[in-house]
Write a protein that holds these residues in place. Sequence first.
Motif, PDB file in Angstrom:
ATOM      1  N   GLU A  46     -86.136 -17.998 -47.333  1.00  0.00           N
ATOM      2  CA  GLU A  46     -84.762 -18.408 -47.074  1.00  0.00           C
ATOM      3  C   GLU A  46     -83.817 -17.875 -48.150  1.00  0.00           C
ATOM      4  OE1 GLU A  46     -84.255 -22.667 -47.280  1.00  0.00           O
ATOM      5  OE2 GLU A  46     -85.035 -22.802 -49.319  1.00  0.00           O
ATOM      6  N   LEU A  47     -82.579 -17.628 -47.722  1.00  0.00           N
ATOM      7  CA  LEU A  47     -81.559 -17.177 -48.657  1.00  0.00           C
ATOM      8  C   LEU A  47     -81.147 -18.329 -49.569  1.00  0.00           C
ATOM      9  CD1 LEU A  47     -79.441 -15.025 -49.566  1.00  0.00           C
ATOM     10  CD2 LEU A  47     -77.919 -16.006 -47.830  1.00  0.00           C
ATOM     11  N   VAL A  48     -81.096 -18.054 -50.863  1.00  0.00           N
ATOM     12  CA  VAL A  48     -80.648 -19.039 -51.836  1.00  0.00           C
ATOM     13  C   VAL A  48     -79.192 -18.777 -52.226  1.00  0.00           C
ATOM     14  CG1 VAL A  48     -81.000 -19.949 -54.158  1.00  0.00           C
ATOM     15  CG2 VAL A  48     -82.981 -19.329 -52.746  1.00  0.00           C
ATOM     16  N   ALA A  49     -78.911 -17.529 -52.603  1.00  0.00           N
ATOM     17  CA  ALA A  49     -77.557 -17.180 -53.047  1.00  0.00           C
ATOM     18  C   ALA A  49     -77.375 -15.676 -52.959  1.00  0.00           C
ATOM     19  CB  ALA A  49     -77.326 -17.642 -54.478  1.00  0.00           C
ATOM     20  N   GLY A  50     -76.129 -15.256 -52.762  1.00  0.00           N
ATOM     21  CA  GLY A  50     -75.815 -13.833 -52.712  1.00  0.00           C
ATOM     22  C   GLY A  50     -74.506 -13.545 -53.412  1.00  0.00           C
ATOM     23  N   ILE A  51     -74.359 -12.287 -53.852  1.00  0.00           N
ATOM     24  CA  ILE A  51     -73.119 -11.857 -54.501  1.00  0.00           C
ATOM     25  C   ILE A  51     -72.859 -10.415 -54.098  1.00  0.00           C
ATOM     26  CG2 ILE A  51     -74.391 -11.241 -56.631  1.00  0.00           C
ATOM     27  CD1 ILE A  51     -71.843 -12.102 -58.182  1.00  0.00           C
ATOM     28  N   ASN A  52     -71.629 -10.148 -53.661  1.00  0.00           N
ATOM     29  CA  ASN A  52     -71.343  -8.788 -53.207  1.00  0.00           C
ATOM     30  C   ASN A  52     -70.702  -7.963 -54.326  1.00  0.00           C
ATOM     31  OD1 ASN A  52     -68.639  -9.517 -53.283  1.00  0.00           O
ATOM     32  ND2 ASN A  52     -68.405  -9.612 -51.048  1.00  0.00           N
ATOM     33  N   SER A  53     -70.292  -6.758 -53.977  1.00  0.00           N
ATOM     34  CA  SER A  53     -69.750  -5.852 -54.989  1.00  0.00           C
ATOM     35  C   SER A  53     -68.419  -6.328 -55.545  1.00  0.00           C
ATOM     36  CB  SER A  53     -69.607  -4.440 -54.411  1.00  0.00           C
ATOM     37  OG  SER A  53     -68.772  -4.470 -53.266  1.00  0.00           O
TER      38      SER A  53
END
Length: 115
Positions: A46-53
């Motif tokens: 499962e996805l926990v956290a994301g950050i884009n450019s």
Amino acid sequence: QVQLVESGGGLVQPGGSLRLSCAASGIVFRLYVMSWYRQAPGKQRELVAGINSGDTTNYADSVKGRFTISRDNAKNTVYLQMNSLKPEDTAVYYCNAVGAIKNHWGQGTQVTVSS
């Protein structure tokens, strides 16, 4: 050759903190969406956290207010600061890098929250 190398996992007591790091090589890091996923035994990843450019972040509801994702483009590294850890956070944590056409995974680092 693309490499994502996670570090910082370990055993921690409930309520404790850990900071995961993922060092990337072989990609233009600043252009990639970087994410942390986790997989507990017998459960789906499962996805926990994301950050884009652009440094926009998103979090799973279960970790909002406790976990913080950040990136350092000069060091080609993404971090996951995990506070107020709970036993249900126990899992293997994976770093993920998504570019325009490619998707890369790290080997994972174990996080165990237990007294």
